[in-house]
Each structure stands twice: as structure tokens, then as C-alpha cells.
Motif scaffolding. Sequence first.
Motif, PDB file in Angstrom:
ATOM      1  N   ALA A 127     -18.725  -0.101 -12.007  1.00  0.00           N
ATOM      2  CA  ALA A 127     -19.123   1.024 -12.849  1.00  0.00           C
ATOM      3  C   ALA A 127     -18.951   0.737 -14.325  1.00  0.00           C
ATOM      4  O   ALA A 127     -19.228   1.581 -15.159  1.00  0.00           O
ATOM      5  CB  ALA A 127     -18.298   2.265 -12.480  1.00  0.00           C
TER       6      ALA A 127
ATOM      7  N   ASN B 137     -24.066   6.620 -12.921  1.00  0.00           N
ATOM      8  CA  ASN B 137     -23.012   6.933 -11.963  1.00  0.00           C
ATOM      9  C   ASN B 137     -23.183   8.343 -11.408  1.00  0.00           C
ATOM     10  O   ASN B 137     -23.674   9.241 -12.099  1.00  0.00           O
ATOM     11  CB  ASN B 137     -21.637   6.825 -12.625  1.00  0.00           C
TER      12      ASN B 137
ATOM     13  N   TYR C 201     -18.965   8.478  -4.226  1.00  0.00           N
ATOM     14  CA  TYR C 201     -19.269   7.889  -5.534  1.00  0.00           C
ATOM     15  C   TYR C 201     -20.428   6.924  -5.364  1.00  0.00           C
ATOM     16  O   TYR C 201     -20.423   6.107  -4.432  1.00  0.00           O
ATOM     17  CB  TYR C 201     -18.066   7.145  -6.108  1.00  0.00           C
TER      18      TYR C 201
ATOM     19  N   ARG D  29     -23.257   4.233  -7.562  1.00  0.00           N
ATOM     20  CA  ARG D  29     -23.599   3.490  -8.775  1.00  0.00           C
ATOM     21  C   ARG D  29     -24.989   2.892  -8.613  1.00  0.00           C
ATOM     22  O   ARG D  29     -25.259   2.177  -7.641  1.00  0.00           O
ATOM     23  CB  ARG D  29     -22.582   2.375  -9.019  1.00  0.00           C
TER      24      ARG D  29
ATOM     25  N   SER E  99     -28.898   2.076  -4.865  1.00  0.00           N
ATOM     26  CA  SER E  99     -27.551   2.432  -5.307  1.00  0.00           C
ATOM     27  C   SER E  99     -26.545   1.999  -4.260  1.00  0.00           C
ATOM     28  O   SER E  99     -26.845   1.922  -3.064  1.00  0.00           O
ATOM     29  CB  SER E  99     -27.430   3.944  -5.532  1.00  0.00           C
TER      30      SER E  99
ATOM     31  N   GLY F  97     -22.229   2.575  -3.169  1.00  0.00           N
ATOM     32  CA  GLY F  97     -21.109   3.457  -3.450  1.00  0.00           C
ATOM     33  C   GLY F  97     -20.074   3.446  -2.355  1.00  0.00           C
ATOM     34  O   GLY F  97     -20.003   2.527  -1.530  1.00  0.00           O
TER      35      GLY F  97
END
Length: 223
Positions: A22, A53, A89, A91, A98, A100
Motif C-alpha cells: 500500500a 486503497n 482491505y 489494493r 486488485s 487484498g
Amino acid sequence: MKAFRLLSITALLLLAAASATAQPRHSARYTNESSGHYYEAPRHKAFNGLPANEFSISLGVWPMRPNNLFDDDDYRHEREAPFEVSLEYMRHLTRRLSIGLDLTYIPVLNDYWDNEYYYDYPDSRDYHRSSAFGKGGRYEESILVVMPTFRFEWLQTRNFAMYTRLAMGFGVEFDKVEDKVNSGFTFQAVPIGMLIGRTVYARIEFPAFGYQGLLTAGIGYRF
């Protein structure tokens, strides 16, 4: 409680890895054709102009894998995992892809299980209860799951996206009756999910298969 310590250490390592990814990426340099000047894209933005994010919280209904295993139990009382709660979460690595981390809590409910009956009648000890990972046991439990997750957005507009998501990891069951812990492989496959909104967004996944909900809804924030 070795499994619990292993889960805790692994979760910390995964969170550290997510935090490392991140870090702000290097700015991309572009040339303005009319003026010939260079400018830099904001470092915290993803390829689609949104923040790179995301953090979300969601509630899922009926995690399929644990409940399917619980259906195999050959005893007269019932138990089920009616819902789960997840923190996620994400990223952005590219415009559409993405990566996470998911943290999921699944409570296992059994209103009809009678501990006195279990201990007072020897025949009841022959009943079989599958754990959420396919192992035998006779207990109530809570389930904690940690899964790295990958998401591919195959449809994108300004305030709406549709995606496919896959998560794989491991979880632990905590036996509250016999003070035992089971652990095993976990997964979640989401053929169709939706993101609605920009900075603050709603997240809906249906159908989905695995250790999170068959139907999941939540809210997220991009930063």
C-alpha cells in the motif's frame, strides 16, 4: 492453542505485506502535447482515477461450506452458521485487478444442543459431528478465517463496477465445550459482485460459495 498462535502470526504477516504493497507508487510522468510541459499523476490514485486503497465491512448470509459440512452430522440436534462478518482491505494493482486480505468471523449456533444430555447418556457419544473442515468433533464453536483475496473488475463505469473475486486461506475453529481447536483450508468464490459509488461505496456479492456468505452486502471507503 498452537493453531491460534499460528493464525495470529500469519494474520500479522499478511497485514504487514498488505501494508507494504500500500506504499505510494512512483508517480507517472505525462507530457501535455499543447504546452510540452510534464506533469505527474497523483501518487495515491489508481489507474481508473479512484484512490488505490479500499477498506470495507460486510455481513454475509449462510456461509455455504460450513453449513454443508454440518448437514452431514449424524446426531439428533441441529447447528448452523447463519451469518458471517468480514473486514476487507484491497489494493489496486492495475485498473481492473486488485489484491487484498479478508478477515472473517463466523459464529456457529446450536440452540438445541444439550450438554447434560451428551454427558449423561453414553449412547449419545457415538453421534458424529463434522467440523467446518471435515474433521470429527462434538462441540460448539466460533470460526475465524484469514484469506488473501483477488478481484478482477470486468465492467467499470464512473460510479459502478462488476467483478469476479477469489479468496483462499485458512481458518480455525474454537471448541467452547472441550477446549479444542481445529484448523483447515478455506476459500470463497464470487462469480458476480457489484460496487456502487465512488469514495464511499456499497458492495454486493451474489451468488458466492465458500466460507463467506452466499449473499453478502456491505459498505466500503476508498482512500
